[in-house]
Scaffold this active site. Structure first.
Site, mmCIF file in Angstrom:
data_model
loop_
_atom_site.group_PDB
_atom_site.id
_atom_site.type_symbol
_atom_site.label_atom_id
_atom_site.label_comp_id
_atom_site.label_asym_id
_atom_site.label_seq_id
_atom_site.Cartn_x
_atom_site.Cartn_y
_atom_site.Cartn_z
ATOM 1 N N THR A 69 -3.781 -0.133 -27.129
ATOM 2 C CA THR A 69 -3.377 -0.501 -25.934
ATOM 3 C C THR A 69 -3.324 0.674 -24.542
ATOM 4 O O THR A 69 -2.787 1.393 -24.910
ATOM 5 C CB THR A 69 -1.788 -1.240 -25.910
ATOM 6 O OG1 THR A 69 -1.068 -0.201 -26.414
ATOM 7 C CG2 THR A 69 -1.928 -2.718 -27.098
ATOM 8 N N GLY A 70 -3.660 -0.113 -23.640
ATOM 9 C CA GLY A 70 -3.942 0.954 -22.371
ATOM 10 C C GLY A 70 -4.910 2.093 -22.706
ATOM 11 O O GLY A 70 -4.877 3.210 -22.726
ATOM 12 N N GLY A 71 -6.064 2.168 -23.173
ATOM 13 C CA GLY A 71 -7.864 2.521 -23.881
ATOM 14 C C GLY A 71 -8.184 3.323 -22.708
ATOM 15 O O GLY A 71 -9.206 3.529 -22.620
ATOM 16 N N GLY A 96 -6.946 8.491 -19.415
ATOM 17 C CA GLY A 96 -5.720 8.879 -20.167
ATOM 18 C C GLY A 96 -5.671 9.274 -21.620
ATOM 19 O O GLY A 96 -6.983 9.335 -22.094
ATOM 20 N N GLY A 134 -4.945 7.347 -24.157
ATOM 21 C CA GLY A 134 -5.930 5.955 -24.966
ATOM 22 C C GLY A 134 -7.551 6.246 -24.872
ATOM 23 O O GLY A 134 -7.936 6.161 -26.203
ATOM 24 N N SER A 165 7.730 9.809 -26.851
ATOM 25 C CA SER A 165 7.612 10.608 -25.939
ATOM 26 C C SER A 165 8.720 11.666 -25.886
ATOM 27 O O SER A 165 9.559 10.832 -26.527
ATOM 28 C CB SER A 165 8.279 10.516 -24.091
ATOM 29 O OG SER A 165 8.407 11.252 -22.845
ATOM 30 N N TYR A 198 13.142 5.032 -18.592
ATOM 31 C CA TYR A 198 12.334 5.967 -19.371
ATOM 32 C C TYR A 198 12.196 6.228 -20.413
ATOM 33 O O TYR A 198 11.717 6.065 -21.597
ATOM 34 C CB TYR A 198 11.338 6.543 -18.168
ATOM 35 C CG TYR A 198 10.333 7.127 -19.073
ATOM 36 C CD1 TYR A 198 8.375 6.056 -19.218
ATOM 37 C CD2 TYR A 198 9.873 8.241 -19.810
ATOM 38 C CE1 TYR A 198 7.796 6.787 -20.008
ATOM 39 C CE2 TYR A 198 8.991 8.736 -20.290
ATOM 40 C CZ TYR A 198 7.622 7.925 -20.390
ATOM 41 O OH TYR A 198 6.423 8.726 -21.365
#
Ligand code: NAP
Length: 249
Positions: free
Chosen positions: A12-14, A17, A19, A137, A150
């Site tokens: 996901t989010g590939g 960045g 990903g 993170s 976050y």
């Protein structure tokens, strides 16, 4: 022989960045990879960049209907899933008293709810040997002004890796967290921080990092490959930090 020969992976989010960097390495290691994101144009650019072995899927992880459609896409096309890198995420930084209801819902809806339901919707396509990597993170274990929401979402994901390890260990599915430090991507720009603030954060981050540099998408990709492949077959429930030592000292 590749470390992921014959494996089916979703990132996901590939589209950009870390990903995207991970998708490139996974394909080189023999996997067929589905990359997701909300921007079809960015996905198309990523697919051209990667070449063969990759399929784009446009969708928002904070929307359950999109996640159901992603699951149906993967099931119809491949019939199963071996690796999930639940990587998509974002933030709306702001000092505690300035955080609006909307900002809160955006960050929690993407990072925690979105990641939670990405895993929930896809995990039943996995069988013994499956590997799930949650992108957390170092902020999940640090206190940083302006990042209260976050950081809490990332701490929640670290907790989720433990809970899922307890639930899915007996099915032979591994769930680990991977906690990046300061990685050179465009995420800061997307949060709306000014170029000056980004420059200042760069200086501070490098100053605090014992290895003396920012991380790269490739640093992350190599670690995610380790957690996705059989090289880590007896490792589950951990959070592996990739931060040049920042959060360790
Ligand atoms: N860079 C760092 O220093 C750092 C440090 C620690 C952790 N992280 C984490 O690393 C992950 C990846 O970030 P990155 O630094 O590689 O930034 P990035 O380049 O902005 O990548 C974010 C990716 O997630 C996608 N995305 C964002 N929101 C989404 C949503 N609601 N639904 C589907 N896709 C979505 C983006 O595509 P679209 O915008 O087109 O949807 C993009 O593909 C995030 O979870 C972030 O919190 C980053």
């Amino acid at each position: 022989m590749g470390k992921l020969d014959g494996k089916i992976a979703v990132i996901t989010g590939g589209s950009t960045g870390m990903g995207l960097a991970t998708a490139k390495l996974f394909v080189l290691e023999g996997a067929q990879v589905v990359i997701t994101g909300r921007d079809q144009g960015a996905l198309d650019v990523a697919v051209r960049d990667i070449g063969k072995g990759v399929q784009p899927f446009c969708g928002d992880i904070s929307k359950l209907a999109d996640l159901d459609a992603l699951r149906a896409f993967v099931e119809h096309r491949y019939g199963r899933l071996d690796v999930l890198f639940a990587n998509a995420g974002g933030a709306k930084p702001g000092m505690f008293e300035d955080v609006s209801d909307e900002d809160f819902d955006f960050t929690v809806g993407t990072n925690f709810k979105g990641t939670f339901f990405s895993v929930q919707r896809l995990i039943s396509l996995m069988s013994t040997g499956g590997s799930i990597i949650l992108n957390t993170s170092i902020q999940g274990v640090r206190g940083t002004a302006g990042l209260s929401v976050y950081s809490a979402t990332k701490a929640a994901l670290r907790s989720l890796a433990r809970s899922l390890t307890a639930e899915y260990g007996s099915r032979g599915i591994r769930i680990n967290a991977m906690a990046p430090g300061y990685i050179d991507t465009d995420i800061m720009r997307k949060t709306g921080l000014s170029e000056e603030m980004i420059r200042e954060m760069n200086v501070q981050a490098i100053d605090h990092t014992p290895l003396g540099r920012k991380g790269t998408g490739h640093d992350i990709a190599k670690t995610v490959l380790f957690l996705a492949s059989d090289d880590s077959e007896f490792i589950t429930g951990v959070e592996l930090t990739v931060d040049g030592g920042w959060a360790q000292v």
